[in-house]
Scaffold this active site. Structure first.
Site, PDB file in Angstrom:
ATOM      1  N   CYS A   1       0.826  -1.216   0.000  1.00  0.00           N
ATOM      2  CA  CYS A   1       0.000   0.000   0.000  1.00  0.00           C
ATOM      3  C   CYS A   1       0.855   1.260   0.000  1.00  0.00           C
ATOM      4  CB  CYS A   1      -0.904  -0.028   1.235  1.00  0.00           C
ATOM      5  SG  CYS A   1      -1.775   1.523   1.531  1.00  0.00           S
TER       6      CYS A   1
ATOM      7  N   VAL B   1      -5.042   0.635   6.016  1.00  0.00           N
ATOM      8  CA  VAL B   1      -3.696   0.820   6.547  1.00  0.00           C
ATOM      9  C   VAL B   1      -3.140   2.102   5.926  1.00  0.00           C
ATOM     10  CG1 VAL B   1      -3.171  -1.593   7.024  1.00  0.00           C
ATOM     11  CG2 VAL B   1      -2.846  -0.731   4.714  1.00  0.00           C
TER      12      VAL B   1
ATOM     13  N   TYR C   1      -5.581   5.839  -9.101  1.00  0.00           N
ATOM     14  CA  TYR C   1      -6.761   5.052  -8.735  1.00  0.00           C
ATOM     15  C   TYR C   1      -7.990   5.533  -9.495  1.00  0.00           C
ATOM     16  CZ  TYR C   1      -4.127   2.954  -4.930  1.00  0.00           C
ATOM     17  OH  TYR C   1      -3.204   2.249  -4.202  1.00  0.00           O
TER      18      TYR C   1
END
Length: 341
Positions: free
Chosen positions: A49, A119, A182
């Site tokens: 991530c 996270v 994204y």
């Protein structure tokens, strides 16, 4: 980064902000502030991530390894999201949790996986309570509020005199680059994809030009701005270029961004916290709507990141005039077993 992303009715990807925004500070003054205390908190990250990667870099640059323990989750999620299946018996050895979701539920029993389990997360070790998942604030606070536990020679990542400029750079980078990849990758309508694609490369062109005559984004040493950009750049050619259809050109084809990214990668605290295996397995095996075969590509060749960059010729120094690098890491952060054939 949390559960599997989705697009709204317009075909646009929408990122949900952090829902738990308490802070850990040197001098707490309210119910939403927790005290800085060595050995009290556990930082939970995914090496895949980019948002969590930032906190890993700052923890290492500041030398906070002894003050804040580290948990690394499996890059592959299931229906309950991030899991501790890489640890013995599938349990985090400190929190005794199988899923990060359990820390969220300990904090708020009404919080379900559908509400997001993301996270990085700071968790109180003694209670197992989630403290915060506020990813932009976590790194700033690690760099400032934890100063008394920082190593000698740690850099000043968010200097007061540069904060306005850092914030302005970060704002554009967040919308068009960090989140922009994204927005391109998870768009479900052509027009939304093209908007994100266009904004992404316009911003990358601007950054490329900015870096033509200066080694770092703001000032003459590494700051919060460089950390936030780096974690997207290091994933660009391995994932975003093909998987998210951000394919006007590769990072390796930018005149200044590519040497800049290599300069950071070769700086202790950056490249030694990158794990391309975790990164590629997560994106290519979790995002089955984009990659239904779950085949993980073998390239690109990571040795290219070690080629000379010559950015030192622009002046400046990674950690500032009084700073020093962190001690070398011993081995990989969390190796993975071979891919199933």
């Amino acid at each position: 980064m949390g559960n599997k992303p989705s697009a709204d009715a317009s075909g646009s990807y929408r990122r949900h902000g952090p829902q738990f925004t308490d802070r850990v500070v040197a001098e707490p003054s309210g119910d939403t502030e927790w005290p800085v205390e060595a050995g009290r908190y556990r930082l939970v990250v995914s090496l895949a991530c980019p948002w969590a990667h930032r906190s890993l870099i700052v923890r290492r640059l500041m030398g906070l390894e002894d003050a804040i323990s580290l948990a690394i989750v499996d890059p592959l999620q299931d229906d309950r999201s991030w899991r501790f299946s890489l640890d013995e018996d599938g349990l985090d050895p400190v929190l005794r949790y199988r899923y990060l979701e359990e820390a969220y539920l300990a904090r708020d029993p009404e919080h379900g996986t559908d509400n997001g389990v993301s996270v990085p997360a700071l968790v109180e070790e003694s209670t197992g309570l989630l403290v915060t998942n506020d990813f932009p604030q976590i790194t700033i606070d690690l760099g400032i509020e934890w100063a008394k536990f920082a190593r000698p020679g740690a850099p000043t990542l968010y200097p007061p005199e540069l904060r306005a400029e850092i914030d302005a750079v970060n704002e554009g980078v967040f919308h068009d680059v960090n989140n922009g990849v994204y927005k391109a990758g998870f768009a479900t309508k052509q027009s939304r994809y093209e908007e994100a694609y266009t904004a992404l490369f316009a911003r990358l062109d601007e950054l490329d030009e900015r870096l033509a005559n200066q080694r770092y984004l703001v000032g003459d040493h590494i700051t919060e701005a460089d950390i936030r950009l780096f974690t997207t750049l290091v994933r660009f050619d391995a994932v975003y270029h093909g998987h998210f259809k951000c394919n006007r050109q590769k990072l390796a084809e930018f005149e200044h961004l590519w040497p800049y990214a290599r300069d950071l990668y070769q700086t202790p605290g950056f490249g030694d916290t990158v794990d391309f295996d975790h990164i590629k397995r997560h994106y290519y095996q979790v995002h089955t709507s984009i990659n239904p075969t779950q085949i993980v590509p073998l390239g690109p060749e990571p040795s290219a990141w070690l080629e000379p960059h010559h950015r030192e010729e622009l002046g400046g120094s990674p950690f500032g005039p009084e700073g020093t690098p962190p001690e070398p890491l011993e081995g990989p952060l969390r190796p993975l077993p071979p891919l199933d054939m």
